[in-house]
Design an enzyme around this catalytic site. Structure first.
Site, PDB file in Angstrom:
ATOM      1  N   TRP A 185     -35.987  -2.698   4.864  1.00 29.50           N
ATOM      2  CA  TRP A 185     -35.845  -1.614   6.031  1.00 29.50           C
ATOM      3  C   TRP A 185     -35.028  -0.465   5.637  1.00 29.50           C
ATOM      4  O   TRP A 185     -33.924  -0.467   4.918  1.00 29.50           O
ATOM      5  CB  TRP A 185     -35.270  -2.241   6.935  1.00 29.50           C
ATOM      6  CG  TRP A 185     -35.148  -1.165   8.250  1.00 29.50           C
ATOM      7  CD1 TRP A 185     -36.174  -1.001   8.752  1.00 29.50           C
ATOM      8  CD2 TRP A 185     -33.921  -0.603   8.617  1.00 29.50           C
ATOM      9  NE1 TRP A 185     -35.565   0.293   9.855  1.00 29.50           N
ATOM     10  CE2 TRP A 185     -34.257   0.422   9.589  1.00 29.50           C
ATOM     11  CE3 TRP A 185     -32.532  -0.598   8.424  1.00 29.50           C
ATOM     12  CZ2 TRP A 185     -33.131   1.279  10.298  1.00 29.50           C
ATOM     13  CZ3 TRP A 185     -31.410   0.325   8.747  1.00 29.50           C
ATOM     14  CH2 TRP A 185     -31.863   0.995   9.861  1.00 29.50           C
ATOM     15  N   GLU A 225     -40.054  -3.841   6.812  1.00 25.64           N
ATOM     16  CA  GLU A 225     -40.023  -3.843   8.182  1.00 25.64           C
ATOM     17  C   GLU A 225     -39.934  -2.512   8.816  1.00 25.64           C
ATOM     18  O   GLU A 225     -39.449  -1.422   8.405  1.00 25.64           O
ATOM     19  CB  GLU A 225     -38.501  -4.337   8.513  1.00 25.64           C
ATOM     20  CG  GLU A 225     -38.038  -4.335   9.976  1.00 25.64           C
ATOM     21  CD  GLU A 225     -36.497  -4.593  10.076  1.00 25.64           C
ATOM     22  OE1 GLU A 225     -35.879  -4.899   9.224  1.00 25.64           O
ATOM     23  OE2 GLU A 225     -36.328  -4.920  11.198  1.00 25.64           O
ATOM     24  N   LYS A 227     -40.225   0.576  11.970  1.00 25.78           N
ATOM     25  CA  LYS A 227     -39.552   0.937  13.108  1.00 25.78           C
ATOM     26  C   LYS A 227     -40.006   1.969  13.823  1.00 25.78           C
ATOM     27  O   LYS A 227     -40.671   2.831  13.047  1.00 25.78           O
ATOM     28  CB  LYS A 227     -38.048   1.080  12.684  1.00 25.78           C
ATOM     29  CG  LYS A 227     -37.043   1.173  13.743  1.00 25.78           C
ATOM     30  CD  LYS A 227     -35.577   1.120  13.198  1.00 25.78           C
ATOM     31  CE  LYS A 227     -34.679   1.332  14.327  1.00 25.78           C
ATOM     32  NZ  LYS A 227     -33.226   1.228  13.942  1.00 25.78           N
ATOM     33  N   ASP A 258     -39.790  -6.810  13.799  1.00 23.53           N
ATOM     34  CA  ASP A 258     -38.793  -6.795  14.579  1.00 23.53           C
ATOM     35  C   ASP A 258     -38.918  -6.555  16.043  1.00 23.53           C
ATOM     36  O   ASP A 258     -39.394  -5.197  16.256  1.00 23.53           O
ATOM     37  CB  ASP A 258     -37.528  -5.777  14.055  1.00 23.53           C
ATOM     38  CG  ASP A 258     -36.217  -5.635  14.656  1.00 23.53           C
ATOM     39  OD1 ASP A 258     -36.193  -5.704  15.900  1.00 23.53           O
ATOM     40  OD2 ASP A 258     -35.458  -5.890  14.105  1.00 23.53           O
ATOM     41  N   HIS A 261     -38.495  -3.023  17.679  1.00 23.79           N
ATOM     42  CA  HIS A 261     -38.880  -1.725  16.828  1.00 23.79           C
ATOM     43  C   HIS A 261     -40.333  -1.245  17.234  1.00 23.79           C
ATOM     44  O   HIS A 261     -40.936  -0.593  16.737  1.00 23.79           O
ATOM     45  CB  HIS A 261     -38.888  -2.060  15.197  1.00 23.79           C
ATOM     46  CG  HIS A 261     -37.685  -2.304  14.732  1.00 23.79           C
ATOM     47  ND1 HIS A 261     -37.607  -2.265  13.241  1.00 23.79           N
ATOM     48  CD2 HIS A 261     -36.496  -2.342  15.282  1.00 23.79           C
ATOM     49  CE1 HIS A 261     -36.250  -2.360  13.031  1.00 23.79           C
ATOM     50  NE2 HIS A 261     -35.607  -2.428  14.221  1.00 23.79           N
ATOM     51  N   HIS A 285     -37.848 -10.497  12.903  1.00 27.58           N
ATOM     52  CA  HIS A 285     -36.461 -10.247  12.959  1.00 27.58           C
ATOM     53  C   HIS A 285     -36.306 -10.583  14.551  1.00 27.58           C
ATOM     54  O   HIS A 285     -37.004  -9.609  15.221  1.00 27.58           O
ATOM     55  CB  HIS A 285     -35.934  -8.724  12.752  1.00 27.58           C
ATOM     56  CG  HIS A 285     -35.226  -8.741  11.502  1.00 27.58           C
ATOM     57  ND1 HIS A 285     -34.776  -7.654  10.924  1.00 27.58           N
ATOM     58  CD2 HIS A 285     -35.164  -9.683  10.428  1.00 27.58           C
ATOM     59  CE1 HIS A 285     -33.989  -7.994   9.892  1.00 27.58           C
ATOM     60  NE2 HIS A 285     -34.452  -9.199   9.539  1.00 27.58           N
ATOM     61  N   ASP A 293     -34.249  -0.067  20.884  1.00 32.91           N
ATOM     62  CA  ASP A 293     -33.888  -1.216  19.765  1.00 32.91           C
ATOM     63  C   ASP A 293     -32.317  -1.340  20.090  1.00 32.91           C
ATOM     64  O   ASP A 293     -31.549  -0.791  19.094  1.00 32.91           O
ATOM     65  CB  ASP A 293     -34.250  -0.508  18.515  1.00 32.91           C
ATOM     66  CG  ASP A 293     -33.795  -1.372  17.323  1.00 32.91           C
ATOM     67  OD1 ASP A 293     -34.025  -2.376  17.464  1.00 32.91           O
ATOM     68  OD2 ASP A 293     -33.224  -0.770  16.191  1.00 32.91           O
ATOM     69  N   ASP A 295     -30.559  -4.312  19.791  1.00 35.30           N
ATOM     70  CA  ASP A 295     -29.936  -5.452  19.387  1.00 35.30           C
ATOM     71  C   ASP A 295     -28.961  -6.124  20.017  1.00 35.30           C
ATOM     72  O   ASP A 295     -28.000  -6.751  19.557  1.00 35.30           O
ATOM     73  CB  ASP A 295     -29.287  -4.940  17.946  1.00 35.30           C
ATOM     74  CG  ASP A 295     -30.184  -4.314  16.902  1.00 35.30           C
ATOM     75  OD1 ASP A 295     -31.067  -5.054  16.406  1.00 35.30           O
ATOM     76  OD2 ASP A 295     -29.972  -3.010  16.821  1.00 35.30           O
ATOM     77  N   ASP A 325     -31.656 -10.897  14.096  1.00 35.77           N
ATOM     78  CA  ASP A 325     -31.060  -9.641  13.973  1.00 35.77           C
ATOM     79  C   ASP A 325     -30.560  -8.930  15.186  1.00 35.77           C
ATOM     80  O   ASP A 325     -31.099  -8.323  16.024  1.00 35.77           O
ATOM     81  CB  ASP A 325     -32.003  -8.825  13.243  1.00 35.77           C
ATOM     82  CG  ASP A 325     -31.599  -7.506  13.068  1.00 35.77           C
ATOM     83  OD1 ASP A 325     -30.372  -7.257  12.916  1.00 35.77           O
ATOM     84  OD2 ASP A 325     -32.597  -6.440  12.870  1.00 35.77           O
TER      85      ASP A 325
END
Ligand code: RNT
Ligand code: ZN
Length: 416
Positions: A185, A225, A227, A258, A261, A285, A293, A295, A325
């Site tokens: 990433w 990955e 995004k 992810d 993303h 993820h 995003d 997290d 993640d």
């Protein structure tokens, strides 16, 4: 003594044709890769004071692991209360440099810088280690760019880092006797409307080709990955979804999805089966986006369960590599870690105890009324009674808050 609630739940599930024992067994065999970076706010062991690259950890809850010893201890504690099969997900920025500190840069990291992690993983009986080159929080990012940089010195530094990472990962995979997923990433992108969208992508393509030239196919599974945007990188990201999906397909490598993303109305649960039609493996993820995003700690929510369903009902537990993640510094970090991992396991348990064959048949036969009814009934099944039994069988229970509380009082509080 018999767990009465479990015994009675088992009977209810039997009526739906669900074999609970085999579900619990399967659940205990699905590996979840636990990210090392929740313990220290993604700062790593290289001495970084801040996180850059369009990602951010917010909050100042006390107790952050400040060095290798603290991080190892916290990981050991956290993993001891996570049920099921675990892998460790490492970032290159967690190299244990010892006397190489300040002398060896990321493009020259070697396996020996990660040997202590391998020892830890072996000591904790983990299923394997996954590895991530770290393309952020470093002085060699120029204008926020790494592998897509127009500056050849910068670009080639990061290519060397990617190559070094694949080498390290191959040795880690071999040492753990389990191939390592190597996830690429990069934070590259632009805050404002780019004047050229193609050239950065062509440079990224070239860099990836150089990184992937001659890696160890037995012990390494490379992934890319994508995004949609990052903080300060709102207008354009070089490694977009279309770019990486096409790259991975052409190159025969893996896509990592992810679930923070994508646009809020796009769902990773729908992307998994799309990719399973073309790829042998899909990496994840798992995170919790809040508006963007963000997290946040993974919680048991509809989309998480839907992701688990797509893995389970497509018989893809051996194909979809689940990694976590998220990073939250506003609450006890170990609670955050464990809560996210347990949420993933709960979602898998729910998915493993649904009558998928019957539901698929109803869909194929056009029995949509019955399907809707069955789905609503299934939502009321007593999965939490199964969950408690699952924990009990591993010497655990639902009260991990008090265990973490003790640890906080004894250990974390001392870290000021
Ligand atoms: C960033 C990506 C990336 C990182 C970790 C630390 O948006 O999700 O995977 O979170 O590598
Ligand atoms: Zn991610």
């Amino acid at each position: 003594m018999k767990n009465e609630r479990f015994e009675s739940a088992k009977k209810i599930y039997e009526k739906f044709g669900v074999d609970v024992e085999s579900a619990l067994k399967k659940l205990s065999e699905i590996p979840v890769s636990v990210h090392c970076w929740q313990g220290d706010d993604v700062l790593g062991l290289e001495g970084a004071k801040s996180l850059t690259g369009g990602i951010q950890t917010t909050g100042s809850y006390p107790g952050r692991a400040r060095n290798k010893e603290e991080l190892f201890a916290d990981i050991e504690k956290a993993l001891s209360i996570m049920p099921g099969k675990k892998r460790l997900n490492l970032h290159a920025s967690y190299a244990v440099l010892g006397k190489d500190a300040g002398k060896v840069d990321r493009d020259a990291y070697e396996y020996r810088h990660f040997e202590e992690w391998v020892s830890l993983a072996k000591k904790l009986n983990l299923d394997g280690i996954d590895f991530n080159p770290t393309f952020f929080a470093h002085s060699k990012m120029k204008d926020g760019l790494t592998l897509s940089s127009p500056d050849e010195e910068i670009r080639s530094f990061w290519v060397r880092h990617g190559r070094a990472s694949l080498k390290i990962a191959a040795q880690i995979g071999k040492a753990m006797n389990s191939p390592a997923l190597v996830n690429i990433w990069i934070p590259d992108g632009y805050k404002d409307v780019p004047a050229d969208r193609l050239s950065p992508r062509l440079r990224l393509k070239k860099s990836l080709d150089e990184i992937l030239d001659g890696y160890d196919e037995k012990w390494v599974i490379p992934a890319v990955e994508s995004k949609v945007f990052g903080i300060g990188v709102e207008s354009y990201t070089v490694g977009s979804n279309e770019f990486y999906q096409n790259y991975a397909a052409k190159k025969g490598i893996c896509c990592l999805l992810d679930n923070g993303h994508y646009h809020p109305t796009e769902f990773v649960s729908d992307k998994i089966p799309a990719l399973l039609a073309f790829y042998d493996k899909v990496a994840l993820h798992v995170t919790r986006p809040v508006r963007w995003d963000s997290d946040h700690v993974v919680l048991l929510q509809d989309e998480l369960t839907e992701i688990a369903r797509e893995i389970v009902r497509n018989d893809a537990t051996g194909k979809v590599m689940i990694g976590l993640d998220y990073f939250d510094a506003s609450i006890n970090r170990i609670m955050a870690w464990v809560t996210g991992q347990r949420s993933m396991q709960k979602a898998l348990l729910i998915a493993l105890t649904e009558p998928h064959e019957k539901m698929k048949r109803l869909q194929n036969e056009g029995g949509f009324t019955e399907l809707m009814n069955l789905r609503e009934q299934v939502k009321g099944l007593p999965w939490s009674d199964l969950w408690n039994e699952y924990l009990l069988r591993q010497g655990l229970n639902d009260d991990f808050y008090s265990i973490v509380g003790e640890y906080e009082k004894k250990i974390l509080k001392e870290r000021i």
